[in-house]
Design an enzyme around this catalytic site. Sequence first.
Site, PDB file in Angstrom:
ATOM      1  N   HIS A  34       0.878  -1.198   0.000  1.00 47.92           N
ATOM      2  CA  HIS A  34       0.000   0.000   0.000  1.00 47.92           C
ATOM      3  C   HIS A  34       0.903   1.233   0.000  1.00 47.92           C
ATOM      4  O   HIS A  34       1.477   1.586   1.027  1.00 47.92           O
ATOM      5  CB  HIS A  34      -0.895   0.001   1.248  1.00 47.92           C
ATOM      6  CG  HIS A  34      -1.854   1.158   1.296  1.00 47.92           C
ATOM      7  ND1 HIS A  34      -3.190   0.991   1.575  1.00 47.92           N
ATOM      8  CD2 HIS A  34      -1.689   2.491   1.114  1.00 47.92           C
ATOM      9  CE1 HIS A  34      -3.802   2.163   1.563  1.00 47.92           C
ATOM     10  NE2 HIS A  34      -2.891   3.099   1.287  1.00 47.92           N
ATOM     11  N   HIS A  36       1.650   5.359  -1.713  1.00 51.53           N
ATOM     12  CA  HIS A  36       1.267   6.535  -2.508  1.00 51.53           C
ATOM     13  C   HIS A  36       2.510   7.154  -3.133  1.00 51.53           C
ATOM     14  O   HIS A  36       3.454   7.502  -2.420  1.00 51.53           O
ATOM     15  CB  HIS A  36       0.569   7.569  -1.622  1.00 51.53           C
ATOM     16  CG  HIS A  36      -0.686   7.049  -1.006  1.00 51.53           C
ATOM     17  ND1 HIS A  36      -1.913   7.118  -1.635  1.00 51.53           N
ATOM     18  CD2 HIS A  36      -0.905   6.403   0.170  1.00 51.53           C
ATOM     19  CE1 HIS A  36      -2.835   6.561  -0.866  1.00 51.53           C
ATOM     20  NE2 HIS A  36      -2.253   6.107   0.235  1.00 51.53           N
ATOM     21  N   LYS A 118      -9.325  -0.181  -5.746  1.00 51.75           N
ATOM     22  CA  LYS A 118      -9.357   0.470  -4.434  1.00 51.75           C
ATOM     23  C   LYS A 118     -10.670   1.193  -4.236  1.00 51.75           C
ATOM     24  O   LYS A 118     -11.087   1.993  -5.079  1.00 51.75           O
ATOM     25  CB  LYS A 118      -8.193   1.478  -4.336  1.00 51.75           C
ATOM     26  CG  LYS A 118      -8.086   2.208  -3.009  1.00 51.75           C
ATOM     27  CD  LYS A 118      -7.638   1.310  -1.886  1.00 51.75           C
ATOM     28  CE  LYS A 118      -7.735   1.998  -0.530  1.00 51.75           C
ATOM     29  NZ  LYS A 118      -6.650   2.928  -0.275  1.00 51.75           N
ATOM     30  N   HIS A 155     -10.542   1.084   1.737  1.00 50.94           N
ATOM     31  CA  HIS A 155     -10.328   2.094   2.781  1.00 50.94           C
ATOM     32  C   HIS A 155     -11.517   1.913   3.715  1.00 50.94           C
ATOM     33  O   HIS A 155     -12.612   2.394   3.445  1.00 50.94           O
ATOM     34  CB  HIS A 155     -10.261   3.513   2.201  1.00 50.94           C
ATOM     35  CG  HIS A 155      -9.937   4.518   3.257  1.00 50.94           C
ATOM     36  ND1 HIS A 155      -8.727   5.171   3.347  1.00 50.94           N
ATOM     37  CD2 HIS A 155     -10.655   4.940   4.323  1.00 50.94           C
ATOM     38  CE1 HIS A 155      -8.725   5.958   4.406  1.00 50.94           C
ATOM     39  NE2 HIS A 155      -9.881   5.839   5.017  1.00 50.94           N
ATOM     40  N   HIS A 190      -4.684  -0.587   5.999  1.00 52.57           N
ATOM     41  CA  HIS A 190      -4.203   0.189   7.154  1.00 52.57           C
ATOM     42  C   HIS A 190      -5.111   0.067   8.382  1.00 52.57           C
ATOM     43  O   HIS A 190      -5.656   1.060   8.858  1.00 52.57           O
ATOM     44  CB  HIS A 190      -3.967   1.655   6.799  1.00 52.57           C
ATOM     45  CG  HIS A 190      -5.006   2.298   5.903  1.00 52.57           C
ATOM     46  ND1 HIS A 190      -6.353   2.281   6.166  1.00 52.57           N
ATOM     47  CD2 HIS A 190      -4.879   2.983   4.744  1.00 52.57           C
ATOM     48  CE1 HIS A 190      -6.987   2.918   5.210  1.00 52.57           C
ATOM     49  NE2 HIS A 190      -6.116   3.350   4.334  1.00 52.57           N
ATOM     50  N   ASP A 263       1.346   2.543   3.544  1.00 56.80           N
ATOM     51  CA  ASP A 263       0.526   3.749   3.406  1.00 56.80           C
ATOM     52  C   ASP A 263       1.407   4.996   3.489  1.00 56.80           C
ATOM     53  O   ASP A 263       0.980   6.033   4.001  1.00 56.80           O
ATOM     54  CB  ASP A 263      -0.591   3.794   4.459  1.00 56.80           C
ATOM     55  CG  ASP A 263      -1.654   4.838   4.102  1.00 56.80           C
ATOM     56  OD1 ASP A 263      -1.687   5.285   2.942  1.00 56.80           O
ATOM     57  OD2 ASP A 263      -2.430   5.218   4.999  1.00 56.80           O
TER      58      ASP A 263
END
Length: 367
Positions: A34, A36, A118, A155, A190, A263
């Site tokens: 995970h 970004h 996602k 999420h 997460h 994350d």
Amino acid sequence: MPPHSDGVGAALQIDGSAVCLKAMFRLPVPDDLHLHLRQGPHLANYARDTAAQFGRALVMPNTRPPISGPAALREYRRQIVTACSAYAFEPLMSFKLAPDHDAQAVHALADAGAVAAKYYPRGATTNSEDGIEDLRTLYPAIEALQERDVILCLHGEDPSAFCLSRETAFLPRLEELVNRFPRLRIVLEHVSTADAVRVVRTLPQTVGATITAHHLVLTLDDLIGDLLNPHHFCKPVVKTPDDRNALREAATSGDRRFFFGSDSAPHRRADKECACGCAGVYTAPVAIAVLAGVFELDCPGAGDAEQPLWVRRLRAFLCENGAAFYRLPPARGELVLAPEEWLVPAAYHDVVPLMAAKRLRWRASRV
Ligand code: NCD
Ligand code: ZN
């Protein structure tokens, strides 16, 4: 120091006496499931910070504009591969579920190489204003995910609930999904609460959960217990010491359902140190060193002749469990974990990382 905090880093910092006699360990190069990376001029810096320590990463699609179609997905992958050409690094691509996605859209994205979809509830986190209002409207698209064996990453927060209860409020939706789509592989991303850990443990093996490095070391006290620290602000918000302890127990237990997803979410200093600061903690350069400190503290058992218990458990969490869930081939390359004190920089590319200006006692590098 606030009473319920163990002081980020305090427990992980070098204590002088214990340092010298430690051995160095070798692990397969790990996966970050995970991550970004953003788009534009900073993508290359963020991508290289990750590629310096990880062999593969599941790249999140909440860019602006989002990665929601096959052309955008292919182009984003090309940019990442180009940025990381000096490393053996494989981006695993995800796409952002959009309200108008149907089965056909999912097939086109699967054909383009998406390994995961996602789900962002509308308004739940960074760049989710275009997220989904009601997950049930997407059931035809989710049916197609199941058919194509594309993983659904959640999420898992209900944005209409009180901020500390949002994950717990989402858990019935997860159970509903599992019942309706028994062959769909689902990752609850997460996880931040003891409730989520407990529920994931009751669900079938089609369900996994990622845990970040920062949720293993931070509590709400590290965010607001003393002076406000915006660099500890993320979604889901870090919670109580009991929640953090449940996450640590899950991560260090060896249970195959729990695996690492950093994350790591870079926001430049000006976007964090302001009114209306962005949610996200930048951990890519420090996560493995932080995890090593946590596992070493929490798994004191002896292990076998080759590696102590904490290294074996770290290896499961970081290199094995996620790869098995995602059905990835064995990693190519190794990571060396050296007992070497280092000072975390105050910033990387104008982004303040977790543990900024603190000392860590393990150093991770690819070989
Ligand atoms: C992430 C980001 O900045 O993109 N922020 C965060 O607080 N975790 C989005 C997300 O994963 O929620
Ligand atoms: Zn994220």
